[in-house]
Design a protein around this motif. Sequence first.
Motif, PDB file in Angstrom:
ATOM      1  N   TRP A  67       0.863  -1.275   0.117  1.00 22.74           N
ATOM      2  CA  TRP A  67       0.125  -0.072   0.018  1.00 22.74           C
ATOM      3  C   TRP A  67       0.959   1.329  -0.100  1.00 22.74           C
ATOM      4  CZ3 TRP A  67      -5.284  -0.371  -0.872  1.00 22.74           C
ATOM      5  CH2 TRP A  67      -5.668  -1.559  -0.593  1.00 22.74           C
ATOM      6  N   HIS A  68       0.477   2.223  -0.664  1.00 25.10           N
ATOM      7  CA  HIS A  68       1.242   3.565  -1.149  1.00 25.10           C
ATOM      8  C   HIS A  68       0.231   4.559  -1.550  1.00 25.10           C
ATOM      9  CE1 HIS A  68       1.380   1.467  -4.904  1.00 25.10           C
ATOM     10  NE2 HIS A  68       1.427   2.517  -5.347  1.00 25.10           N
ATOM     11  N   HIS A  69       0.704   5.710  -1.089  1.00 22.85           N
ATOM     12  CA  HIS A  69      -0.166   6.891  -1.906  1.00 22.85           C
ATOM     13  C   HIS A  69       0.903   8.121  -2.295  1.00 22.85           C
ATOM     14  CE1 HIS A  69       0.124   7.643   2.573  1.00 22.85           C
ATOM     15  NE2 HIS A  69       0.111   8.976   2.237  1.00 22.85           N
ATOM     16  N   HIS A  70       0.329   9.198  -2.714  1.00 16.92           N
ATOM     17  CA  HIS A  70       0.934  10.146  -3.352  1.00 16.92           C
ATOM     18  C   HIS A  70      -0.052  11.487  -3.668  1.00 16.92           C
ATOM     19  CE1 HIS A  70      -0.456   8.355  -7.113  1.00 16.92           C
ATOM     20  NE2 HIS A  70       0.365   7.235  -6.849  1.00 16.92           N
ATOM     21  N   PRO A  71       0.281  12.364  -3.514  1.00 16.85           N
ATOM     22  CA  PRO A  71      -0.736  13.457  -3.904  1.00 16.85           C
ATOM     23  C   PRO A  71      -1.225  13.723  -5.240  1.00 16.85           C
ATOM     24  CG  PRO A  71       1.551  14.412  -2.906  1.00 16.85           C
ATOM     25  CD  PRO A  71       1.612  13.047  -3.171  1.00 16.85           C
TER      26      PRO A  71
ATOM     27  N   GLU B 124      -2.844  12.632  -8.915  1.00 20.35           N
ATOM     28  CA  GLU B 124      -4.040  11.846  -9.502  1.00 20.35           C
ATOM     29  C   GLU B 124      -3.778  11.007 -10.467  1.00 20.35           C
ATOM     30  OE1 GLU B 124      -8.111  14.251  -9.209  1.00 20.35           O
ATOM     31  OE2 GLU B 124      -6.518  15.577  -9.894  1.00 20.35           O
ATOM     32  N   GLU B 125      -3.785   9.611 -10.645  1.00 20.44           N
ATOM     33  CA  GLU B 125      -3.273   8.733 -11.387  1.00 20.44           C
ATOM     34  C   GLU B 125      -4.260   7.932 -11.935  1.00 20.44           C
ATOM     35  OE1 GLU B 125       0.541   6.406  -9.993  1.00 20.44           O
ATOM     36  OE2 GLU B 125      -1.294   5.532  -9.084  1.00 20.44           O
ATOM     37  N   ILE B 126      -3.701   7.426 -12.993  1.00 13.42           N
ATOM     38  CA  ILE B 126      -4.240   6.414 -13.823  1.00 13.42           C
ATOM     39  C   ILE B 126      -3.510   5.322 -13.994  1.00 13.42           C
ATOM     40  CG2 ILE B 126      -5.578   5.332 -15.688  1.00 13.42           C
ATOM     41  CD1 ILE B 126      -7.483   7.666 -15.465  1.00 13.42           C
ATOM     42  N   TYR B 127      -3.723   3.926 -13.625  1.00 10.15           N
ATOM     43  CA  TYR B 127      -2.811   2.904 -14.316  1.00 10.15           C
ATOM     44  C   TYR B 127      -3.545   2.263 -15.575  1.00 10.15           C
ATOM     45  CZ  TYR B 127       0.861   1.816 -10.811  1.00 10.15           C
ATOM     46  OH  TYR B 127       1.780   1.940 -10.031  1.00 10.15           O
ATOM     47  N   LEU B 128      -3.090   2.062 -16.780  1.00 10.67           N
ATOM     48  CA  LEU B 128      -3.769   1.264 -17.773  1.00 10.67           C
ATOM     49  C   LEU B 128      -2.717   0.041 -17.840  1.00 10.67           C
ATOM     50  CD1 LEU B 128      -5.335   0.872 -20.651  1.00 10.67           C
ATOM     51  CD2 LEU B 128      -3.290   1.840 -21.740  1.00 10.67           C
TER      52      LEU B 128
ATOM     53  N   ALA C  24      -7.935   4.076 -11.339  1.00  7.73           N
ATOM     54  CA  ALA C  24      -7.604   5.228 -11.118  1.00  7.73           C
ATOM     55  C   ALA C  24      -7.648   5.558  -9.549  1.00  7.73           C
ATOM     56  CB  ALA C  24      -8.927   6.379 -11.656  1.00  7.73           C
ATOM     57  N   HIS C  25      -6.721   6.476  -9.223  1.00  7.40           N
ATOM     58  CA  HIS C  25      -6.363   6.839  -7.876  1.00  7.40           C
ATOM     59  C   HIS C  25      -6.466   8.279  -7.516  1.00  7.40           C
ATOM     60  CE1 HIS C  25      -3.765   3.013  -9.025  1.00  7.40           C
ATOM     61  NE2 HIS C  25      -4.800   2.765  -8.564  1.00  7.40           N
ATOM     62  N   ALA C  26      -7.217   8.590  -6.644  1.00  3.37           N
ATOM     63  CA  ALA C  26      -7.476   9.885  -6.338  1.00  3.37           C
ATOM     64  C   ALA C  26      -6.264  10.634  -5.427  1.00  3.37           C
ATOM     65  CB  ALA C  26      -8.781  10.102  -5.226  1.00  3.37           C
TER      66      ALA C  26
ATOM     67  N   PRO D 265      -4.866   5.503  -0.851  1.00  3.28           N
ATOM     68  CA  PRO D 265      -4.043   4.254  -0.697  1.00  3.28           C
ATOM     69  C   PRO D 265      -4.405   3.431  -1.875  1.00  3.28           C
ATOM     70  CG  PRO D 265      -4.480   5.023   1.491  1.00  3.28           C
ATOM     71  CD  PRO D 265      -5.236   5.687   0.550  1.00  3.28           C
ATOM     72  N   HIS D 266      -3.242   2.589  -2.503  1.00  7.31           N
ATOM     73  CA  HIS D 266      -3.503   1.867  -3.600  1.00  7.31           C
ATOM     74  C   HIS D 266      -2.080   0.865  -3.311  1.00  7.31           C
ATOM     75  CE1 HIS D 266      -1.636   5.178  -5.196  1.00  7.31           C
ATOM     76  NE2 HIS D 266      -1.080   4.547  -6.332  1.00  7.31           N
ATOM     77  N   ALA D 267      -2.387  -0.463  -4.028  1.00  5.94           N
ATOM     78  CA  ALA D 267      -1.553  -1.839  -4.028  1.00  5.94           C
ATOM     79  C   ALA D 267      -1.729  -2.570  -5.313  1.00  5.94           C
ATOM     80  CB  ALA D 267      -1.703  -2.367  -2.591  1.00  5.94           C
TER      81      ALA D 267
HETATM   82 ZN    ZN Z   1       0.311   5.527  -7.618  1.00  6.06          ZN
END
Ligand code: ZN
Length: 199
Positions: free
Chosen positions: A129-133, A135-139, A164-166, A170-172
């Motif tokens: 699990w990690h996060h960052h300021p 906004e992100e998308i993984y394809l 998509a990550h706001a 947190p995402h993993a």
């Molecule tokens: Zn990320």
Amino acid sequence: MATPSDRAVWDTLLDAARRVHRAHPVLSGFCAFPTDLTAQPVTRTRLPAADLFATETGLYSDQFAELRDAFVAAGSLANWQEAYRDTDIGQDFRQRFGYYCLIGENGAFASDQMRAWVVYMPVHLWYTWHHHPAEEIYLTVAGEAEFMRQGAPDVVLRPGETSAHASNQPHAMQTHDHPVMAYVIWRDKFGGPLVLSQH
Ligand code: ZN
């Protein structure tokens, strides 16, 4: 100085990324492909994951084979990054997780509009699990992985599917019996750090 052939490899990759990005409604809705790109020199680095990436055979993809192959071709020229260097993230992750920048710091192109990376994970690897300021998308370009986001169900994503990550959500990720290659973009807050989440 990059040789002309190195630059051709990067240009081929950029063209492939642009085509996929512009044709994908989720990506193009999240952030338009940059129009302010300038080429910049890349310092080659090699990490263990780069060697795994170069010989990987499990990255299946029908629709994105061109982009997949372009990311692999540029892998031998890229500045591979070591994530979470000063943390206790663990030896397996350090040895096998890989990513390099296409657009942004250490990448072959600069832009003020977007950042882009390729992320590679071999089979049976856990990205905690990690996060960052930003906004992100993984394809998912090739292969598949289980994507986890706080507050959302876990999902296995295959080529063409996105996560998509706001900001600071947190995402993993977990790979199972397949490796994964993902095209990752940020649209804002570029300077922000990657932080391991207390989850
Ligand atoms: Zn990320």
